[in-house]
Design an enzyme around this catalytic site. Structure first.
Site, PDB file in Angstrom:
ATOM      1  N   GLU A 521       0.733  -1.789  -0.222  1.00 14.37           N
ATOM      2  CA  GLU A 521       0.155   0.439  -0.200  1.00 14.37           C
ATOM      3  C   GLU A 521       0.757   1.341   0.283  1.00 14.37           C
ATOM      4  O   GLU A 521       1.220   2.028   0.725  1.00 14.37           O
ATOM      5  CB  GLU A 521      -1.117  -0.197   1.272  1.00 14.37           C
ATOM      6  CG  GLU A 521      -1.892  -0.886   1.605  1.00 14.37           C
ATOM      7  CD  GLU A 521      -2.829  -1.617   2.766  1.00 14.37           C
ATOM      8  OE1 GLU A 521      -3.020  -0.189   2.644  1.00 14.37           O
ATOM      9  OE2 GLU A 521      -3.536  -2.377   2.555  1.00 14.37           O
ATOM     10  N   GLU A 637      -6.331 -10.196  -2.137  1.00 13.73           N
ATOM     11  CA  GLU A 637      -6.302 -10.359  -0.847  1.00 13.73           C
ATOM     12  C   GLU A 637      -8.122 -10.587  -1.645  1.00 13.73           C
ATOM     13  O   GLU A 637      -9.382  -9.889  -0.475  1.00 13.73           O
ATOM     14  CB  GLU A 637      -7.296  -8.771  -0.179  1.00 13.73           C
ATOM     15  CG  GLU A 637      -4.995  -9.397   0.454  1.00 13.73           C
ATOM     16  CD  GLU A 637      -4.890  -8.316   1.761  1.00 13.73           C
ATOM     17  OE1 GLU A 637      -5.555  -7.482   1.768  1.00 13.73           O
ATOM     18  OE2 GLU A 637      -3.878  -8.041   1.453  1.00 13.73           O
TER      19      GLU A 637
END
Length: 735
Positions: A521, A637
């Site tokens: 991220e 994910e």
């Protein structure tokens, strides 16, 4: 995404996710798994789904699952599903910095080692997650190593008059052999505003006394111990000693004054500040001596310039009765926390603090762990002690103390009993030691006071508690000195911490883990790089980019490659790439930048925490953009939430369709050679999996009772590229 804690960004309007319900396996009837799962599916569909093979049987690429290590190791049903259906597992939390690194920066491999051994025996691969992120870090440790250095004040009165040093006159001091010069230089000490004594040796200097500064006469009290201390550094490696006049039995320090065990009289200096400290016992003075002088001898080596911080040069009488009278019997906690106890029913942890960063001065502190935050009821976590005598009405008192917390926190003091309470205003605390002082006028009869720590959850350390009415038996000690680290020092320290973390993780798991999320991220929603000023206040938040700059990911990938295997697959991973195509573009550009700096990124992970309303056209465009990068592409994910823990049959069907759509588009738009695989985030809708991540939701392929949902069929059909159930033979039960 974060497994242990809920990410605030998931609450955005871009992330309206969803999920569906499932079918009953025989072992799913276990009474432990009796949660409400929503509307039941038609029996014919239930039977179809029950006849599907394990998911991995339908996949041509690596099929993974994001799991909790503790659940995998302790729950047989959970473990059975994982082992039967997946090729690879990604620990959601337990391999992260925050889970593995302790307060000293040490890595505890025990839990993960046991997990990897268990998954290996089950034929599963482990995907390492994640090496460098801004969340789930041991932020307390990382912030602690770059926190300001707090140098305690002297433990007694400094009997030296430093005014002549600070003003540069050296009145009372003798510059016997000045070398190239002995002067006072402003703003050159330990802090940016403190002065320093500069002593420069000559080109021919070779003997200790060739550069010598001699102190004024220091008075001696018979039977007292003394301590001489100062901070010193030099422009190049140097050497010095302390010598004395004839008042001492050994005029020169032939004994080991520095306690190094070497018996040498000299100390070395470097370009970093270091403290020199020696003690003089009564037996070191000649009988009848009433004063002594000491010499700073720095002439051993030629052409060396020394700086001695003027604020820390001190001679302290260690046996002088000094300082204010403390109305608290145990304020330094050097012998434990006797006299302090929890009050008002507080159940939070209370113990002695240990460790260099958790003790301000001496050998101990008081540690308080507050588990919950209650802004309106600070007293719910209250630690109290009693005064040595009750307070006098109308008299002014001062309570001062040192405090730090492992994250941003809050504290106040209040006197007891409650009928006579005085309240200190709430004060903020941080990871850096801070001295707080509260002055108040007594109502009369107050018998004690407490620290109220219930406002903000966290771990607190308290030291040097002093309660005084102003009476004194002498002059107080010198104030502590706080030294801020420079930006360059912080960059070096954090860079070393990253090297230590990644090198040890990659080395330890070199034979057990062969693919990693190296950087997680890195991008903001607009496609620009995070810079560490986003303002996340979570206690486990630490921004590597803030201290290492844009190249932090370059360093991370280089370190992972250096200490891992040449064939390891190293990924960069981010979320919302399907809803913010500008973010997807920014991530791809950042990968190009990383590689332009000599690192190699093998793959890009797109998390895909999505919902039923996620724009399908943007999903396709995202996959097309990622495919064009030429990198391995992983859905890292994947989950699809529905906004409820009890979905309807229609919602479950929509969830199954969305799972199948995502897999279909991945296979269609990502070339086979670039398909690393897909990881489903989580096993079931069981509340044990959703205490922190998506609570009151139903995003997974098994329901709360570990029964296959409609989403299981959608996923299997997507992996197989067809409706698998069309090939089933035999009569199905009619609804």
């Amino acid at each position: 995404m974060k497994y242990k804690y809920i990410l605030p960004i998931i609450a955005s309007s871009l992330m309206i996710l969803s999920s569906c319900d499932d079918n009953l396996m025989e072992w799913g009837k276990d009474p432990e798994h009796g949660e409400v799962t929503g509307a039941e599916l038609p029996l014919a569909l239930v039977e179809k789904i029950s006849r599907y093979e394990p998911l991995k049987n339908y996949s041509d690429f690596s099929l993974g699952n994001g799991i909790g290590i503790s659940l995998y190791m302790s729950d047989a049903n959970y473990r059975k599903i994982v082992n039967e259906n997946f090729d690879e597992v990604t620990p959601g939390y337990e391999m992260k910095h925050g889970a593995m690194v302790n307060a000293k920066g040490e890595i505890n491999f025990t839990n993960v080692d046991a997990f990897i051994a268990a998954t290996k025996s089950a034929g599963l691969k482990v995907f390492g997650h994640t090496l460098v992120w801004h969340s789930n870090q041991n932020a307390s440790y990382l912030n602690g190593i770059i926190a300001p250095t707090v140098i305690p004040g002297s433990s007694g009165t400094n009997v030296l008059d430093l005014a002549p040093i600070k003003n540069g006159t050296f009145t009372g001091w003798a510059r016997n052999n000045p070398g190239k010069g002995i002067t006072t230089v402003a703003n050159s000490g330990l802090t940016s505003s403190s002065a320093a004594i500069q002593l420069a040796s000559s080109a021919t200097s070779s003997l200790a006394y060739n550069l010598q500064l001699t102190s004024p006469n220091v008075p001696i009290v018979t039977g007292h111990n003394y301590e001489i201390s100062f901070y010193i550094k030099s422009d190049i490696a140097g050497k010095g000693r302390i010598s004395f006049n004839a008042s001492l039995n050994a005029q020169y320090p032939y004994k080991d004054w520095m306690n190094t065990g070497t018996g040498t009289e000299a100390f070395a200096t470097t370009s970093s500040w270091q403290q020199v400290k020696i003690k003089l016992a009564p037996g070191d003075f000649k009988a009848g001596s009433t004063t002594f002088q000491f010499n700073l001898d720095l002439g051993y080596l030629p052409n060396v310039t020394y700086l001695i911080d003027a604020n820390t040069l001190a001679v302290v009488d260690l046996d002088a009765a000094i300082g204010p009278v403390n109305l608290v019997a145990n304020g330094n906690f050097n012998s434990g926390i006797t006299g302090w106890s929890r009050a008002n029913g507080a159940t939070d942890a209370l113990s002695a603090g240990t460790g260099a960063s958790n003790v301000y001065e001496g050998s101990g502190s008081m540690k308080v762990v507050n588990a919950t935050s209650d802004a309106a009821n600070q007293w719910k976590t209250q630690i109290q002690t009693t005064f040595t005598s009750a307070l006098v009405a109308g008299k002014n008192y001062t309570i001062s103390y040192m405090i730090r917390s492992e994250a941003a926190g809050s504290v106040r003091c209040s006197t007891t009993p409650s009928s006579l309470a005085n309240y200190q205003p709430d004060e903020l605390t941080s990871t850096t030691w801070k001295q707080l002082e509260w002055k108040f006028t007594a109502k009369g009869g107050e018998t004690g006071f407490g620290f109220d720590l219930g406002r903000a959850a966290g771990t607190y350390y308290i030291d040097n508690v002093l309660v005084t009415d102003g009476s004194s038996s002498g002059t107080g000690p010198t104030a502590p000195i706080t030294i801020e680290k420079t930006d360059a020092e912080k960059t070096k320290i954090i860079g070393d911490a990253m090297t230590n973390w990644i090198s040890k993780m990659m080395t330890h798991y070199k034979t057990g883990v062969f693919s990693w999320d190296v950087v997680n991220e890195p991008m903001k929603e607009d496609g620009t790089l995070r810079n560490g000023t986003e303002g996340d206040t979570a206690t486990d938040y630490f921004s590597w980019v803030k201290y290492l700059g844009k190249d932090y990911a370059v360093s991370a990938f280089k370190l992972a490659r250096q200490y891992g295997n040449a064939t390891d697959k190293l990924f960069i991973n981010d979320y919302n790439l399907e809803s913010r195509l500008d973010k997807c573009d920014g991530l791809i550009e950042y990968v190009k930048y990383i590689e332009s700096k000599g690192a190699t990124v093998d793959g890009i992970g797109t998390q895909m925490h999505i919902g039923l309303t996620t724009d399908k056209d943007k999903i396709v465009q995202m996959f097309q953009k990622l495919a064009a990068s030429g990198k391995l592409i992983k859905i890292s994910e994947l989950d699809i939430r529905l906004g409820t823990a009890t979905p309807t049959v229609v919602q479950q069907a929509s969830q199954a369709e969305m799972y199948q759509y995502v897999i279909d588009m991945y296979k269609k738009h990502i070339p086979a050679a670039q398909q690393y695989g897909i990881t489903i985030w989580g096993v079931s809708d069981n509340s044990k999996e959703h205490e922190y991540w998506l609570p009151n939701e139903s995003p997974n392929l098994w329901d709360a009772n570990y029964v296959r949902k409609h989403a299981y069929k959608g996923t299997a059909d997507g992996l197989a590229g067809k409706d698998v159930s069309l090939g089933f033979s035999g009569e199905l039960v009619k609804p």
